[in-house]
Write a protein that holds these residues in place. Structure first.
Motif, short mmCIF file in Angstrom:
data_model
loop_
_atom_site.label_atom_id
_atom_site.label_comp_id
_atom_site.label_asym_id
_atom_site.label_seq_id
_atom_site.Cartn_x
_atom_site.Cartn_y
_atom_site.Cartn_z
N UNK A 1 22.02 -10.78 60.44
CA UNK A 1 22.89 -10.54 59.23
C UNK A 1 23.56 -9.19 59.37
N UNK A 2 22.82 -8.01 59.71
CA UNK A 2 23.48 -6.71 59.92
C UNK A 2 24.46 -6.88 60.85
N UNK A 3 24.55 -7.71 62.09
CA UNK A 3 25.41 -7.88 63.23
C UNK A 3 26.44 -8.36 62.55
N UNK A 4 26.47 -9.59 61.72
CA UNK A 4 27.63 -10.28 61.44
C UNK A 4 28.39 -9.21 60.20
N UNK A 5 27.71 -8.65 59.21
CA UNK A 5 28.34 -7.73 58.41
C UNK A 5 29.03 -6.62 59.28
N UNK A 6 28.50 -6.07 59.98
CA UNK A 6 29.04 -4.84 60.72
C UNK A 6 30.34 -5.31 61.55
N UNK A 7 30.11 -6.59 62.16
CA UNK A 7 31.48 -7.05 62.80
C UNK A 7 32.46 -7.38 61.87
N UNK A 8 32.22 -8.01 60.81
CA UNK A 8 33.24 -8.36 59.70
C UNK A 8 33.67 -7.16 59.25
N UNK A 9 32.88 -6.10 58.78
CA UNK A 9 33.77 -4.80 58.41
C UNK A 9 34.60 -4.43 59.38
N UNK A 10 34.35 -4.32 60.69
CA UNK A 10 35.07 -3.75 61.54
C UNK A 10 36.24 -4.51 61.89
N UNK A 11 36.23 -6.08 61.78
CA UNK A 11 37.38 -6.93 61.87
C UNK A 11 38.37 -6.97 60.81
N UNK A 12 37.76 -6.84 59.57
CA UNK A 12 38.57 -6.71 58.35
C UNK A 12 39.42 -5.58 58.34
N UNK A 13 38.70 -4.50 58.54
CA UNK A 13 39.32 -3.13 58.22
C UNK A 13 39.92 -2.57 59.27
N UNK A 14 39.69 -2.75 60.62
CA UNK A 14 40.18 -2.11 61.87
C UNK A 14 41.16 -2.99 62.55
N UNK A 15 41.05 -4.19 62.29
CA UNK A 15 42.00 -5.45 63.09
C UNK A 15 43.52 -5.22 62.78
N UNK A 16 43.85 -5.07 61.60
CA UNK A 16 45.26 -4.92 61.09
C UNK A 16 46.07 -3.55 61.53
N UNK A 17 45.06 -2.65 61.44
CA UNK A 17 45.42 -1.17 61.65
C UNK A 17 46.34 -0.98 63.07
N UNK A 18 45.98 -1.28 64.13
CA UNK A 18 46.63 -1.27 65.49
C UNK A 18 47.98 -1.72 65.43
N UNK A 19 48.00 -2.81 64.71
CA UNK A 19 49.25 -3.58 64.38
C UNK A 19 50.39 -2.70 63.64
N UNK A 20 49.85 -2.25 62.58
CA UNK A 20 50.64 -1.32 61.61
C UNK A 20 51.26 0.14 62.30
N UNK A 21 50.20 0.49 63.09
CA UNK A 21 50.57 1.68 63.82
C UNK A 21 51.60 1.41 64.93
N UNK A 22 51.33 0.53 65.75
CA UNK A 22 52.43 0.26 66.55
C UNK A 22 53.86 -0.16 66.24
#
Length: 321
Positions: free
Chosen positions: A94-115
């Protein structure tokens, strides 16, 4: 002049196919130097990636380091049964999925926006300075990053808590508070890796035909519309590729980062599969059970990559294969 009849042409076609079948490695002989350059990489994969896979048989044994793999007792799926009924492992999953999903949701779009934003900067000196500043943290190890943030966020002498106290607030135990620790993991991951991920998208944007932007300007398109209708569709394949790779590492959750930053107080919210394998395998010397956990993680990661690729191909029309 030699005239070839239809019958003669039909008769020659099989001859060409036979010739091609006779020389299946003709292309390899032609580009032998390129294949030769690939040999060191293939040897590396064979020795360090595929050869250790033999050790997966430990997951089906009561492994003893004194008896070795050859003489250890085979127990079938015993460790997997223990895995699926363990309350501790369910919490870890449960911890693994939650932490990974948090990182995916909040961090995946940011590099696209920054680029996209960096691509719009016209002052090259300022652009290079910004790029250097955001790329630099990637080259710092998690040990140093962990020590840096532990000092910054410390209750005793940390700059962040000193500012909070000066503003009339109470010190926050960032590395002890269950409700905050996961946010610290997401923030530090973003601080370290966003700049590096941005490189991939900047490279993709640089391949977009400039004439598309010129045509859009002539039609009166604003910068926002150019980004939405030209830049994003042009890098969609790269975005899909990175998304599928992210899905494949969903159960990894930043093991090295968490090992450096967590402590027994936050095990309940921070212990992930990677750290659990480390603690059980090395700390408790239960090599068979930890191998079963690692094999479970690898199989699920493989399924996620295949499934993510299939979904992207079905709904987005783009995929890796």
């Amino acid at each position: 002049m030699k005239v070839m009849t239809a019958k003669g042409a039909a008769a020659e076609k099989p001859t060409n196919s036979k010739r091609e079948k006779k020389h299946p490695f003709r292309g390899m002989r032609k580009d032998w130097d390129l294949y030769l350059m690939a040999v060191p990489g293939l040897i590396f994969l064979l020795i360090f990636k595929y050869t250790p896979m033999y050790g997966l048989v430990i997951a089906f044994q009561d492994f003893s380091i004194f008896k070795g793999i050859g003489e250890s007792k085979w127990v079938g799926l015993k460790h997997f049964e223990k895995l699926f009924v363990s309350d501790e492992f369910l919490n870890v999953l449960s911890n693994t999925l939650l932490i990974s999903l948090y990182k995916l949701v909040f961090l995946f779009p940011l590099p696209i926006l920054i680029a996209i934003l960096l691509n719009e900067i016209r002052k090259m000196m300022f652009k290079r300075v910004v790029q250097s500043l955001i790329y630099l943290p990637h080259f710092i190890s998690w040990v140093i990053v962990g020590g840096l943030f532990i000092n910054l966020l410390s209750v005793n002498g940390g700059i962040v808590n000193a500012v909070i106290v000066s503003l009339g607030g109470q010190p926050i135990q960032f590395f002890m508070d269950h409700s905050i620790f996961r946010s610290v993991l997401v923030f530090t991951e973003g601080w370290k890796e966003l700049g590096w991920s941005t490189i991939v998208y900047l490279a993709a944007i640089s391949s977009v035909d400039p004439q598309l932007y010129e045509a859009a300007k002539m039609d009166g398109a604003s910068k926002a519309r150019q980004m939405w209708h030209i830049t994003l569709p042009s890098i969609a394949s790269t975005v899909v590729l990175m998304f599928i790779l992210k899905i494949g590492s969903l159960l990894e959750a930043g093991t090295e980062q968490i090992l450096v930053m967590y402590n027994p107080v936050v095990y309940d919210v921070a212990d992930v599969i990677g750290t659990y394998v480390y603690r059980v395998g090395i700390g408790a010397s239960d090599y068979s059970f930890s191998t079963a956990v690692g094999l479970f993680e690898s199989v699920i990661a493989f399924v996620l990559v295949i499934g993510g690729n299939a979904l992207c191909r079905k709904y987005l029309g783009r995929s890796i294969w």
